[in-house]
Structures are given as C-alpha cells and as structure tokens.
Design a protein around this motif. Sequence first.
Motif: not given
Length: 241
Positions: A6-9, A22-26, A53-55
């Motif tokens: 999936s793509d995500g920010i 660990m990253i949290t993505i929307f 962050l923000l990528a």
Amino acid sequence: MKFLNSDGIIIKKIDYGEADRMITIFSRRYGRIQLNIKGIRKSKRRDRNAVELLALSKFVFYRKGDRLITTNFELIESFWGIRNNMKNIAIVMYILSVLNNILVENQRKSILYDYFLKVMNYLDKSDNEIKNHLLVCHFLNKMIQEEGIAFELSEGEYFDIENSKFGNNSGSCFFRLSEIEKNILGNISGERSDGVLTEIRDITAIKKVINILEKYINYHLHTNLNFKHFLGEDLKNGEYS
C-alpha cells in the motif's frame, strides 16, 4: 508468507534498539498501521528518506507474529515545501496529532486518506497563513463527519457541545460564537457559501473556530487535542474555556 502492499504517509516514527525503527503510516488500503524496519538507521540505502516522518511512500510488508515487517519501500513524495516552512510544519504536526489520536488500527479510511493527501499537497505549496488555518478548520470538520459526530448548524449564538446543536441559552457545555465565527462554521460544513471567508483579514476568528472544533472533538471522542501546543501561541481573549 503473504506480502501486502500500500502507499501511505508516515504520521509517526519511533527509533528503538541500535538501528531499528517503527513507523506508523496512514495507508490507503489498510488505514493506520505500524511497520517495523530492522537496521534502517545504520543503512546506507539511498531510499532512507522513504521512511522519514511526513514521507509519502509505497510499502511492501508481511506479518511476523504480531508485527508487520517491511524491507521494501519507495519514496513517492517528501513534501519539501512543508519541511521548509516552519509555520506549515506546525500546522502539519497538529494534523498528525489529530490522526494519531483518532485513527483506529487497521480501519480503512480511504476517503479520509485521499482528503489528507490533498491537504498535504496544498500545504506543500501554500504560504497563505489565513487559508492554511482555514484548511485546519476544514480538516477538523472532515474528521467530525468521518467519526459520525456531526453537529447541527441552526439558529442561536451558543454552541451546545454536549447536544451537538446551537441554541440561545448559555450553560456549562455552551460556548458563544460571534457572527463571523458561526459563518466560518457554516462555510466549512458546506451549509453556506456567502463569500464571508474572503472578508477575513486576520486569523484570530479562525483560531477560535479551531479551538471550538477541537473542544467538540475532545468531548465526544475523549481525546486531548491541543492546537496551542503546536502553534506556540495563546488565543488569549479569543479562547473559550
């Protein structure tokens, strides 16, 4: 092993251990998810910006036990326009705090995701402080709609937070709004289009609307959003208490 993509920010990141993150993505497909990346902080890979962050990035990941692991990612957009504008960074950090407080793990929100992406693209190019703060109003209203706690915009100058409507009597859960503040609410909710927003010359009224929308969300969703923390300013006489 089943691979997902999936793509995500990236809306949050936590570094741990010697080199892990660990990253949290929307994400578009899966909503809010957490991905673990082993050894990334010692990596010399050219695509490390894809996990900052923000990528906005494309991810391929798989499940290992109760964790999601990714080793394959590709940067789509870094939003350098936002990163180079301190005021827009503050606004985006606030928006990320809203998402991190409200989004539920693995709950797909494709409409909200697309809207959030439009917000990011707009802020990446805009340096208009008034319009950018109005965008925050729109975003909070979108969250209210998505969470099913929309309020009734009717007659009266007092906003009843508890019962989600306007009236003419004050009380412990009522907040008085000026005519311009109520017009802003009407415009962002789509119930009015009288051009009042073009008449705004400062952001004081807009900040007051952000404050009341925030209090409304905090009351109904039991969150603790705090716009002032990210803005670094006090609304002073404009703050509702």
